[in-house]
Design an enzyme around this catalytic site. Structure first.
Site, PDB file in Angstrom:
ATOM      1  N   ARG A  22       0.594  -1.114   0.064  1.00 26.45           N
ATOM      2  CA  ARG A  22      -0.011  -0.051  -0.064  1.00 26.45           C
ATOM      3  C   ARG A  22       0.951   1.159  -0.200  1.00 26.45           C
ATOM      4  NH1 ARG A  22      -4.588  -2.002   4.672  1.00 26.45           N
ATOM      5  NH2 ARG A  22      -5.371  -3.698   3.126  1.00 26.45           N
ATOM      6  N   SER A 115      -7.725  -0.999   1.030  1.00 23.18           N
ATOM      7  CA  SER A 115      -8.802  -1.198   2.131  1.00 23.18           C
ATOM      8  C   SER A 115      -9.517   0.122   2.311  1.00 23.18           C
ATOM      9  CB  SER A 115      -8.123  -1.747   3.154  1.00 23.18           C
ATOM     10  OG  SER A 115      -9.014  -2.342   4.345  1.00 23.18           O
ATOM     11  N   HIS A 116      -9.371   0.417   3.633  1.00 27.80           N
ATOM     12  CA  HIS A 116     -10.132   1.578   4.467  1.00 27.80           C
ATOM     13  C   HIS A 116      -9.211   2.693   4.230  1.00 27.80           C
ATOM     14  CE1 HIS A 116      -7.150  -0.215   6.964  1.00 27.80           C
ATOM     15  NE2 HIS A 116      -6.980   1.023   7.386  1.00 27.80           N
ATOM     16  N   ASP A 280     -16.073  -1.243   4.791  1.00 20.87           N
ATOM     17  CA  ASP A 280     -15.031  -0.395   4.200  1.00 20.87           C
ATOM     18  C   ASP A 280     -15.113  -0.198   2.810  1.00 20.87           C
ATOM     19  OD1 ASP A 280     -13.953  -2.915   4.053  1.00 20.87           O
ATOM     20  OD2 ASP A 280     -12.021  -2.218   4.524  1.00 20.87           O
ATOM     21  N   ASP A 282     -12.913  -1.683   0.607  1.00 24.52           N
ATOM     22  CA  ASP A 282     -13.063  -3.082  -0.410  1.00 24.52           C
ATOM     23  C   ASP A 282     -13.834  -4.076   0.514  1.00 24.52           C
ATOM     24  OD1 ASP A 282     -11.415  -3.445   2.011  1.00 24.52           O
ATOM     25  OD2 ASP A 282     -10.184  -4.994   1.142  1.00 24.52           O
ATOM     26  N   ASP A 284     -14.168  -5.867   3.410  1.00 19.61           N
ATOM     27  CA  ASP A 284     -13.895  -6.873   4.278  1.00 19.61           C
ATOM     28  C   ASP A 284     -13.977  -6.446   5.659  1.00 19.61           C
ATOM     29  OD1 ASP A 284     -11.767  -5.128   4.407  1.00 19.61           O
ATOM     30  OD2 ASP A 284     -10.346  -7.027   3.768  1.00 19.61           O
ATOM     31  N   ARG A 285     -14.316  -5.158   6.079  1.00 23.92           N
ATOM     32  CA  ARG A 285     -14.562  -4.664   7.476  1.00 23.92           C
ATOM     33  C   ARG A 285     -15.841  -4.359   7.632  1.00 23.92           C
ATOM     34  NH1 ARG A 285      -9.353  -1.277   9.542  1.00 23.92           N
ATOM     35  NH2 ARG A 285      -7.810  -2.435   8.820  1.00 23.92           N
ATOM     36  N   THR A 348      -1.707 -10.105  14.144  1.00 26.22           N
ATOM     37  CA  THR A 348      -2.578  -9.278  13.368  1.00 26.22           C
ATOM     38  C   THR A 348      -2.494  -9.802  11.915  1.00 26.22           C
ATOM     39  OG1 THR A 348      -2.647  -7.538  14.782  1.00 26.22           O
ATOM     40  CG2 THR A 348      -2.822  -6.940  12.542  1.00 26.22           C
ATOM     41  N   GLU A 367     -11.103  -9.885  14.346  1.00 26.51           N
ATOM     42  CA  GLU A 367     -10.001  -9.094  14.663  1.00 26.51           C
ATOM     43  C   GLU A 367     -10.735  -7.733  15.242  1.00 26.51           C
ATOM     44  OE1 GLU A 367      -6.105  -9.332  12.191  1.00 26.51           O
ATOM     45  OE2 GLU A 367      -7.780  -9.256  10.998  1.00 26.51           O
ATOM     46  N   SER A 369      -9.962  -4.985  14.524  1.00 24.70           N
ATOM     47  CA  SER A 369      -9.633  -3.945  13.442  1.00 24.70           C
ATOM     48  C   SER A 369     -10.961  -4.134  12.650  1.00 24.70           C
ATOM     49  CB  SER A 369      -8.385  -4.200  12.832  1.00 24.70           C
ATOM     50  OG  SER A 369      -8.299  -5.424  12.081  1.00 24.70           O
ATOM     51  N   LYS A 380     -11.627 -11.738   5.776  1.00 28.81           N
ATOM     52  CA  LYS A 380     -12.893 -11.359   6.485  1.00 28.81           C
ATOM     53  C   LYS A 380     -14.020 -10.686   5.701  1.00 28.81           C
ATOM     54  CE  LYS A 380     -10.361  -6.996   7.473  1.00 28.81           C
ATOM     55  NZ  LYS A 380      -9.050  -7.095   7.032  1.00 28.81           N
TER      56      LYS A 380
HETATM   57  C1  G16 Z   1      -5.597  -5.657   7.372  1.00 28.27           C
HETATM   58  C2  G16 Z   1      -5.503  -7.045   7.709  1.00 28.27           C
HETATM   59  C3  G16 Z   1      -6.007  -7.137   8.980  1.00 28.27           C
HETATM   60  C4  G16 Z   1      -5.580  -6.302  10.070  1.00 28.27           C
HETATM   61  C5  G16 Z   1      -5.624  -4.944   9.557  1.00 28.27           C
HETATM   62  C6  G16 Z   1      -4.879  -4.082  10.448  1.00 28.27           C
HETATM   63  O1  G16 Z   1      -6.845  -5.447   7.106  1.00 28.27           O
HETATM   64  O2  G16 Z   1      -6.372  -7.902   6.735  1.00 28.27           O
HETATM   65  O3  G16 Z   1      -5.701  -8.625   9.212  1.00 28.27           O
HETATM   66  O4  G16 Z   1      -5.965  -6.531  11.206  1.00 28.27           O
HETATM   67  O5  G16 Z   1      -4.923  -4.681   8.306  1.00 28.27           O
HETATM   68  O6  G16 Z   1      -3.393  -4.281  10.315  1.00 28.27           O
HETATM   69  P1  G16 Z   1      -2.426  -3.294  10.947  1.00 28.27           P
HETATM   70  O7  G16 Z   1      -2.995  -3.081  12.585  1.00 28.27           O
HETATM   71  O8  G16 Z   1      -1.124  -3.766  10.776  1.00 28.27           O
HETATM   72  O9  G16 Z   1      -2.622  -1.799  10.337  1.00 28.27           O
HETATM   73  P2  G16 Z   1      -7.331  -4.527   5.956  1.00 28.27           P
HETATM   74  O10 G16 Z   1      -8.979  -4.480   6.070  1.00 28.27           O
HETATM   75  O11 G16 Z   1      -6.664  -3.180   5.980  1.00 28.27           O
HETATM   76  O12 G16 Z   1      -6.956  -5.116   4.541  1.00 28.27           O
END
Ligand code: G16
Length: 556
Positions: A22, A115-116, A280, A282, A284-285, A348, A367, A369, A380
């Site tokens: 990212r 993602s978000h 979010d 994409d 998944d959240r 994580t 999680e 998050s 997720k």
């Molecule tokens: C990703 C991962 C998750 C993780 C989250 C936060 O989510 O798929 O498993 O919990 O990042 O990670 P960090 O605390 O390292 O920022 P997503 O939704 O951003 O793809």
């Protein structure tokens, strides 16, 4: 098609983070930056190699997606990939992509999402590789991608006309197949097999005053939500908002939490909406929010696990085991204990759940998050979690009419006790100061361990402290340094780690947890209940001293 070999120069720093690479869009737009990373990803494929492979491609539709997809098509052709299955207009939510990889028995997928994180020309883009089980590539693969990027001196590409992504059809060029598929259909089918849509629809019919509001935050889930909430469940269009996917998410963070989904929160409170939910960028959240009742993600997965028997999918498969990431509260552990199930604590990153699911030892996990999901796919799944809650509400109401989010939460606390939990994020901190703070904490728990263990901070006495290490029970791989844990004698806990998903500077995450079995506290405000331990966390970490920050950017 003529394959051309283009000479390039490796870029530094193309290391995938918690979930893919990212970076700012402008970084991806540098000459050959995206090309190098795609080539490095294809080169990391083995058994089968990229040659002849079938890959799913799609993403959250953020700015730069279309350009990246056209590049992926041409580089895939240059590497003699057999087939690409691409979501119409390049759109596939992360859960829908995971489902498609599994359903079509593809060899993997390339997901274009950050993602978000915000989107647009000055914001973020991301590329993530998923493997054939539909889940994010494990560290062995992401490490290989990174190694490949360091020596990427050439990539292979075919000159070909742009493929029209806006029409579902199959293109075949010189034995290379590109199939543009409906982005929503297979996923909706999957959810209809998992949940009792009839029971949910009946609940809405019997309770016409039960209102819901889903906020797509202009992310990818809009079309999925419209189809599910409006067409399948028969709710009015006013039950969904911000459901047109936009390349810049309307200029805000497509992040379903109290800070960035504030419009949803305000409307739920002001209009007395019974059930609020958001997902979010994409998809998944998720966040579940009822009037005066924010469901922490840690509680959400525990509640779903506690009631899982009402969900047809789990009636069929049984519940094989539960799991959470290390910083997530132990609420789900208590459910596992009561049900006599195995429970796993992983670092994580959703990728750590995949092996357990593939081995048939894990059904439901989550999680802190805002990620919740099950073994129906290997990502997720925001909409899955929201429908799971609706299925539970519909089932609970058959026995106890009038049960909404708040009532279900309170009953959960009465059965299991309450794990108060909060996370403080300090975003875009200077990396050097964040690293110094982590070094200070490591010193405390290693070199000064003898002084630190047993030391009291106000009402809290340190019982144990470590840097979390995980041994995967299936393949034995070991993952180290996953976050500093400080556990106190009363069971309260502080966790501090650096995020692996930011694109700029460092983000410090501070997680605090306190368990209570005192029923008079169950209705307490989370921040008030946690204030003493937050103060201790700030004192021990010297966060303000190291970073100059006197308050977090986001509290969840
Ligand atoms: C990703 C991962 C998750 C993780 C989250 C936060 O989510 O798929 O498993 O919990 O990042 O990670 P960090 O605390 O390292 O920022 P997503 O939704 O951003 O793809």
């Amino acid at each position: 098609m003529q394959v051309r070999c283009i000479t390039t120069t490796p870029y530094e720093g193309q290391k995938p983070g918690t979930s893919g690479l990212r970076k700012r869009v402008k970084v991806f737009q540098q000459e050959n930056y995206t090309q190098n990373f795609i080539q490095a990803t294809l080169d990391a494929m083995s058994s089968p190699s990229a040659k002849e492979a079938t890959l799913v491609v799609g993403g959250d539709g953020r700015y730069f997606s279309t350009e990246a997809i056209q590049l992926i098509i041409r580089i895939a052709a240059g590497n003699r990939v057999g087939k690409l299955i691409i979501g119409k207009n390049g759109i596939l939510s992360t859960p829908a992509a995971s489902n498609l990889i599994r359903k079509r028995k593809a060899d993997g997928g390339i997901l274009l999402t950050a993602s978000h994180n915000p989107g647009g020309p000055d914001n973020d883009f991301g590329i993530k590789f998923n493997v054939s089980n539909g889940g994010p590539a494990p560290e062995s693969v992401t490490n290989l991608i990174y190694e490949n990027t360091k020596k990427c001196n050439e990539y292979y590409i075919c000159d070909m006309p742009e493929i029209d992504l806006s029409k579902t059809r199959v293109h075949t060029i010189d034995g290379f197949t590109i199939e543009i598929v409906n982005s929503v259909e297979d996923y909706v089918q999957l959810l209809k097999e998992i949940f009792d849509f009839e029971q949910i629809t009946q609940f809405f019919k019997n309770n016409p005053n039960f209102t819901i509001l889903f906020d797509g935050l202009h992310g990818v889930t809009g079309p999925y939500a419209e189809r599910i909430f409006v067409e399948e469940l028969g709710l009015s269009r006013s039950s969904i908002q911000n459901c047109t996917p936009l390349p810049d998410f309307g200029g805000s963070h497509p992040d379903p939490n109290l800070t960035y989904a504030h419009n949803l929160v305000e409307r739920v409170e002001r209009e007395n909406i019974n059930f609020g939910a958001a997902s979010d960028g994409d998809g998944d959240r998720n966040m579940i929010y009822g009037k005066n009742a924010f469901v922490t993600p840690s509680d959400s997965v525990a509640v779903i696990a506690a009631h899982a028997e009402v969900i047809p999918y789990f009636q069929k498969t049984g519940i094989k085991g539960l799991a959470r990431s290390m910083p997530t509260s132990a609420a789900i552990d208590l459910v596992a204990k009561k049900k006599g199930l195995e429970v796993f604590e992983v670092p994580t990153g959703w990728k750590f759940f995949g092996n357990l699911m593939d081995a048939g030892r894990l059904s439901i996990c989550g999680e802190e998050s805002f990620g919740t999901g099950s073994d129906h796919i290997r990502e997720k799944d925001g909409i899955w979690a929201i429908i799971a809650w609706l299925n539970i509400i519909a089932a609970v109401n058959e026995k106890k009419p009038g049960s909404g989010i708040k009532e279900i939460l309170l009953e959960h606390y009465q059965t299991y006790g309450r794990n108060f939990f909060s996370r403080y994020d300090y975003e875009e901190v200077e990396s050097e100061s964040a690293n110094k703070m982590v070094a200070h904490l490591r010193h405390l728990i290693n070199a000064s361990k003898n002084d630190f263990i047993g030391k009291s901070f106000g009402q809290f006495t340190v019982k144990e402290a470590d840097d979390f290490e995980y041994k995967d029970p299936i393949d034995g791989s070991i993952t180290k340094n996953q976050g500093i844990r400080i556990i106190f004698t009363d069971g309260s806990r502080i966790v501090i780690r650096l995020s692996g998903t930011g694109s700029h500077g460092a983000t410090i995450r501070l997680y605090v947890e306190k368990y209570s079995q005192n029923a008079s506290e169950y209705g307490a405000d989370t921040q008030e209940a946690l204030k003493p331990i937050i103060d201790v966390a700030l004192q021990i970490s010297k966060l303000q001293e190291f970073t100059g920050r006197d308050k977090p950017t986001v509290i969840t």
